[in-house]
Write a protein that holds these residues in place. Sequence first.
Motif, PDB file in Angstrom:
ATOM      1  N   THR A  86       0.857  -1.167   0.000  1.00 30.88           N
ATOM      2  CA  THR A  86       0.000   0.000   0.000  1.00 30.88           C
ATOM      3  C   THR A  86       0.900   1.225   0.000  1.00 30.88           C
ATOM      4  N   GLU A  87       0.640   2.116  -0.927  1.00 25.67           N
ATOM      5  CA  GLU A  87       1.469   3.314  -0.976  1.00 25.67           C
ATOM      6  C   GLU A  87       0.693   4.495  -0.425  1.00 25.67           C
ATOM      7  N   LEU A  88       1.311   5.215   0.496  1.00 23.18           N
ATOM      8  CA  LEU A  88       0.696   6.423   1.026  1.00 23.18           C
ATOM      9  C   LEU A  88       1.520   7.620   0.580  1.00 23.18           C
ATOM     10  N   ARG A  89       0.828   8.679   0.162  1.00 20.68           N
ATOM     11  CA  ARG A  89       1.531   9.887  -0.260  1.00 20.68           C
ATOM     12  C   ARG A  89       1.353  10.963   0.808  1.00 20.68           C
ATOM     13  N   MET A  90       2.464  11.586   1.171  1.00 13.24           N
ATOM     14  CA  MET A  90       2.404  12.666   2.146  1.00 13.24           C
ATOM     15  C   MET A  90       2.906  13.941   1.475  1.00 13.24           C
ATOM     16  N   THR A  91       2.035  14.935   1.370  1.00 12.39           N
ATOM     17  CA  THR A  91       2.457  16.221   0.805  1.00 12.39           C
ATOM     18  C   THR A  91       3.004  17.083   1.934  1.00 12.39           C
ATOM     19  N   TRP A  92       4.199  17.591   1.727  1.00 13.48           N
ATOM     20  CA  TRP A  92       4.942  18.253   2.800  1.00 13.48           C
ATOM     21  C   TRP A  92       5.555  19.531   2.263  1.00 13.48           C
ATOM     22  N   TYR A  93       5.816  20.478   3.155  1.00  9.57           N
ATOM     23  CA  TYR A  93       6.637  21.628   2.757  1.00  9.57           C
ATOM     24  C   TYR A  93       7.695  21.832   3.833  1.00  9.57           C
ATOM     25  N   ASP A  94       8.750  22.498   3.466  1.00 10.26           N
ATOM     26  CA  ASP A  94       9.875  22.680   4.381  1.00 10.26           C
ATOM     27  C   ASP A  94      10.090  24.149   4.710  1.00 10.26           C
ATOM     28  N   ASP A  95      10.212  24.440   6.002  1.00 10.15           N
ATOM     29  CA  ASP A  95      10.699  25.758   6.396  1.00 10.15           C
ATOM     30  C   ASP A  95      12.201  25.713   6.598  1.00 10.15           C
ATOM     31  N   GLY A  96      12.654  24.576   7.069  1.00 11.33           N
ATOM     32  CA  GLY A  96      14.086  24.379   7.233  1.00 11.33           C
ATOM     33  C   GLY A  96      14.399  23.052   6.578  1.00 11.33           C
ATOM     34  N   SER A  97      14.804  22.077   7.392  1.00  9.89           N
ATOM     35  CA  SER A  97      15.023  20.769   6.788  1.00  9.89           C
ATOM     36  C   SER A  97      14.201  19.728   7.531  1.00  9.89           C
ATOM     37  N   GLU A  98      12.947  20.100   7.866  1.00 11.38           N
ATOM     38  CA  GLU A  98      12.093  19.179   8.619  1.00 11.38           C
ATOM     39  C   GLU A  98      11.860  17.883   7.876  1.00 11.38           C
ATOM     40  N   SER A  99      11.824  17.969   6.536  1.00  5.84           N
ATOM     41  CA  SER A  99      11.493  16.766   5.773  1.00  5.84           C
ATOM     42  C   SER A  99      12.546  15.683   6.012  1.00  5.84           C
ATOM     43  N   GLU A 100      13.771  16.108   6.319  1.00  7.87           N
ATOM     44  CA  GLU A 100      14.796  15.106   6.602  1.00  7.87           C
ATOM     45  C   GLU A 100      14.444  14.320   7.857  1.00  7.87           C
ATOM     46  N   VAL A 101      14.081  15.057   8.912  1.00 10.77           N
ATOM     47  CA  VAL A 101      13.715  14.390  10.160  1.00 10.77           C
ATOM     48  C   VAL A 101      12.498  13.513   9.935  1.00 10.77           C
ATOM     49  N   MET A 102      11.503  14.077   9.231  1.00  8.44           N
ATOM     50  CA  MET A 102      10.279  13.318   8.995  1.00  8.44           C
ATOM     51  C   MET A 102      10.565  12.056   8.202  1.00  8.44           C
ATOM     52  N   SER A 103      11.431  12.145   7.213  1.00  8.69           N
ATOM     53  CA  SER A 103      11.636  10.938   6.408  1.00  8.69           C
ATOM     54  C   SER A 103      12.376   9.873   7.218  1.00  8.69           C
ATOM     55  N   GLU A 104      13.205  10.292   8.183  1.00 10.79           N
ATOM     56  CA  GLU A 104      13.816   9.268   9.050  1.00 10.79           C
ATOM     57  C   GLU A 104      12.759   8.571   9.886  1.00 10.79           C
ATOM     58  N   GLN A 155       3.140   9.345  18.364  1.00  8.16           N
ATOM     59  CA  GLN A 155       3.582   8.853  19.677  1.00  8.16           C
ATOM     60  C   GLN A 155       4.679   9.751  20.241  1.00  8.16           C
ATOM     61  N   GLU A 156       4.694   9.805  21.560  1.00  8.50           N
ATOM     62  CA  GLU A 156       5.592  10.714  22.254  1.00  8.50           C
ATOM     63  C   GLU A 156       7.036  10.558  21.804  1.00  8.50           C
ATOM     64  N   GLU A 157       7.450   9.318  21.610  1.00 13.38           N
ATOM     65  CA  GLU A 157       8.850   9.072  21.271  1.00 13.38           C
ATOM     66  C   GLU A 157       9.222   9.758  19.948  1.00 13.38           C
ATOM     67  N   GLN A 158       8.354   9.572  18.948  1.00 10.02           N
ATOM     68  CA  GLN A 158       8.642  10.154  17.641  1.00 10.02           C
ATOM     69  C   GLN A 158       8.577  11.680  17.694  1.00 10.02           C
ATOM     70  N   LEU A 159       7.512  12.176  18.323  1.00  9.16           N
ATOM     71  CA  LEU A 159       7.333  13.622  18.335  1.00  9.16           C
ATOM     72  C   LEU A 159       8.430  14.310  19.138  1.00  9.16           C
ATOM     73  N   ALA A 160       8.868  13.676  20.224  1.00  7.59           N
ATOM     74  CA  ALA A 160       9.939  14.280  21.012  1.00  7.59           C
ATOM     75  C   ALA A 160      11.169  14.454  20.140  1.00  7.59           C
ATOM     76  N   GLU A 161      11.446  13.455  19.337  1.00  6.85           N
ATOM     77  CA  GLU A 161      12.604  13.568  18.460  1.00  6.85           C
ATOM     78  C   GLU A 161      12.376  14.632  17.381  1.00  6.85           C
ATOM     79  N   PHE A 162      11.170  14.624  16.812  1.00 11.32           N
ATOM     80  CA  PHE A 162      10.877  15.580  15.748  1.00 11.32           C
ATOM     81  C   PHE A 162      11.001  17.022  16.248  1.00 11.32           C
ATOM     82  N   TYR A 163      10.305  17.322  17.367  1.00 12.23           N
ATOM     83  CA  TYR A 163      10.356  18.684  17.907  1.00 12.23           C
ATOM     84  C   TYR A 163      11.779  19.030  18.345  1.00 12.23           C
ATOM     85  N   GLY A 164      12.430  18.063  18.957  1.00  8.38           N
ATOM     86  CA  GLY A 164      13.768  18.322  19.472  1.00  8.38           C
ATOM     87  C   GLY A 164      14.743  18.674  18.373  1.00  8.38           C
ATOM     88  N   ARG A 165      14.661  17.969  17.273  1.00 12.20           N
ATOM     89  CA  ARG A 165      15.627  18.215  16.199  1.00 12.20           C
ATOM     90  C   ARG A 165      15.261  19.405  15.333  1.00 12.20           C
TER      91      ARG A 165
END
Lengths: 357, 316, 424
Positions: C27-45, C323-333
């Motif tokens: 199943t393929e899911l598409r996520m449309t994203w925009y970047d203010d900085g390099s958030e897409s890097e963190v998100m793709s990890e 989940q807290e674990e993912q978001l903590a990393e996302f916000y933190g980075r």
Amino acid sequence: MRSLGALLKLRRGRRGPQGRRTLHLTDWLAYGYLAIGIVVMFGPVLWLVASSFKTPAGLLEFPPTALPYAQTTVDVEGYDEPLPLFDVTFEDGTERRMAQVRRIGIEASMVDPDAPGDPITVNIEQREQVRELRLAWENYVDPLQRFNFLTYLRNSVVVTVVATIVTLLANSMAAFGLSKYKFRGRNAVFLLIIGTLMIPLSVILVPVYLVITEVGWVNNLWGVIIPGAATPTGVFLLRQYMLTIPDQLLDAGRIDGASEWRLYWQIVLPLSAPAMAVLAIFSVMWRWNDFLWPLIVLTRSELFTLQVGLNAFQGELNVQWHYVLAMTVLTLLPITMVFAFLQRFITTGIASSGVKQ
Amino acid sequence: MTVLGWLIEPIQRLIGVRRMPWIFLLPNLAIFGVFILFPMVMNFYYAFTGGTALYPLERPFVGTENFERIYACGNYLDPATCNEDLFWRAVWNSFTFVAFHVAGLVFFALITALVLNARIVARGFFRSVYFYPVLLSPVVVGLIWKWILQRDGVLNGILVSLGFDRTLFLLNADWSMFWVIVVTIWANMGFHTLILLAGLQSIPKELYDAGAIDGTGPLQSFWHITLPLLMPNVVVVLVLAMIRAVQMFDLVYVLTGGGPGSATLLMVQYIYEVGFASQIQRFGLAASASVTLGVVLLIITLVQLRLTRGSESHLA
Amino acid sequence: MTQSTRRLLAALAAVLTLVAGAAFAQTELRMTWYDDGSESEVMSELVERFEAENPDIDVVIDVVPYSSGILESLPLQLASGQGPDVARVTDLGGLQEYFLDLRPYLDDPGYWDANFGPFHDWMRPDGSDAIPGFMTQLTVTGPYVNATLFEQAGVEMPGEGATWEDWAAATNEVADATGVFAMAMDRTGHRLAGPAISMGAQYFDENGDPVVTDDGFRRMAELMVDWHADGTMIPDVWIGSQGSYVAGNEQFVNGQVALYMSGSWQIGQFTELIGDAFDWKAVPNPCGPSGACTGMPGGAALVGIADTDHPEEVARLMDFLAQEEQLAEFYGRTLFIPGHLGLAEGGVDFDADLPATQDALSQFAAEVPKLADAAYALQGYQYNRVVFDATRDRLTQVFVGELTLDQAIERMQRDIDEQIADAQ
């Protein structure tokens, strides 16, 4: 001698008393105009290229420097990170090159990079950055690592090439039909096509998009290729050119039993080559540079064209200028190279064929 | 055999030569009909509907309400008294822009063509120099010049080093329009120069020699020989430049965004903003504005057809 | 057929296959994203981690430019049913009809309600209990100051409780002494709204309809007009273009302004671009006569799209990311203020060494409880972009002399009323 050649007497360099060829005042004017032309026409693009190699901090500098400088840093014993170098002028007028440890308010603490003892305190007015020439290749490398540049390039090339072939074929066939036959409704068709020469796509974006969704071409390169293929400009330009091809050639072909298609393909098309070349150049230009339409039709990054993919550095709250400039240069590069190789052909093609009516 | 010949030649046998022109027109007309004409008709229908629904049939019919909204005005010359003041500002800005852009474009294209037509060294090179900006996308041109003209841009850098004050070129209504005109001329001039150059090169050189024998001065030969014979090309340039100027959008959008305030807001940008870029996309209002734009362009086309009729017979 | 014909046809065929795309077993899911900085890097990890745990799902992130991609094209794509499965959006009100309600697909909706509850009201119709998504970032608007300029000028910084007028006076002193501009504010009605609410603007009448005709809004508008007339505000930002957002961050980074009204999202950029070149710090939002000292909340959300063919898979992805674990990393980075109540309370370990960065993050966090009710109401209003755009563009016309303030306020109100009437 032609036109201003007569006016400016440029074609006939005058010979001075000693028989040496001298430049007349009007020659100086003409060459002056051309020299200014080079600066004005090329300068802005060169400035873009130069800017694209600057660091984000370098881009914000005023007055801007022509070449990309970046602050020099130096590894100092006892400090983990490289420290920035400054030239410091002391009260007594002596000048020393020092590395800055940190800056607090209007004071900075600095050490001698070679003999790092206790830091001394210096007013920030007294120091000046030491900078070195450095090309910020990272402006190019970072985005290319993040995005699939080759995919975008391939999509752009596919769109440009296929669209140009389709455009040339459809437009030249239509132009042939309009210029080489007399039939009822011909003028009506021609007027209809010319009438829409005027409507820019940005005005009918929404209805065209709806048609694309109905056809099922969202996220399909055909959705980018086809809508722009029936260019009124192309039909107009080719028709005007084909009108100058004598009908007797076709009649002779018909007597020999050639089909209408053969007349088009083997007689009219080869003779229209200059005009076709002009249209091809324009089509390549339009398609390569197209931005808004592909952005609306294509939402999947594996289908993005260069113009769409490389514009992703314009965020909501920040525009990352160093990337935007570098990526702009990257999109300019192919078309500039094509032009550099074909420039003689392109400019003489337009001048000699084309757009005469 | 030739491409597609295997398909089209049997058709010719089937329908006869007389109907063949329609076969040649078919691909172009099919694409044209589906992707240009039909959307234009749909757009026309939009102009008489309201609401924000996307599909025409879901939109309530409102008659001429959109047009009334646009044309309700105390005094058309003073946009502040109009209901849709921005539309009228855009209309008047477009007039100013088109007038100066076209005049400037023709003037500089003519001078450049004359210089390039003279006997100069490296003519081919210089021809490309003037043509190069034509290759750039409007977005790129807007970006480059925005970068040059901003407060900390290179132009201000040069001015300051010469002892002048910094000027905020894009933040002053007059300067901003001035630069919009300059930059659009910069971007488009090369193309028109080539058209004029083609005209100059087709003028027989004997005419000048004859003139020279009669003792005609250079200025006179320009007025009496060059200009009249170049006229058909000048007309083409005028008309093409005018159409493009009325359609001008992307470049200005990137360069000034229509600002400061609405000082460089042009008609197509108004339509784009109202119908596409705002949160509430008012397709009906935008469509009624674009119908107005279409009428203006139609008038230019008719004038063009009238003007080129003479020149066509002249060249053909 | 000639050689060239055959080659041409082969090329066309190749293109056709290329366009048709390959079939996916997953199943393929598409996520449309925009970047203010390099958030897409963190998100793709994070997404890669999700894919490792869920081998049946393949997630593709499509990064598009913000204004032409997210603001302009996406609504059209959504309205015609051609949208992605997941999208990062900022127009939480206007697009809410297209959002997927994840609730029926979630194992533990309680976790979502507890941690994202207040923000869900921004992205769903009144009275609904839908769970459309979560905030990738919560933003708070507020001013930054260039403390080094203050120090050089020898001007005392106004303290807690100072008004906008106090700050204007102080920054003007700094400006006179150091030759810079006193203030800058991002060109958007959103940044203007916080100060306006502090001045007493309510933005809504008793029927809940948006209004900008009250005295509070007028007071702020007058200040803005004065500040532009007397050179307090750097003209480059607001005297910009019709219909577009302009940030003043470059002017601040350059040290050209003493105070810059922006928001929490600048922290990451300032850390990178200013570093310790001068002392920059976030200060509390100045106060107004109403007693409020508020900024505006805001932010971007990651939402599921109702049109998706794979709502369950979307929910699995969203639940993983939330989940807290993912978001903590996302916000933190990314140095974003967490839009997760648990993390907001517990604190996020931000990936920043610079003391200024840490200070600014905690300063903005401290602004959150001071936000006025009107600020939340405006942020949660479905058509707030109409209000923001009208106030921004009409006010600019006053600055450049196209309209008087009275005319401008009348026009703003008319723009808002007409557009909202059209939308309903």
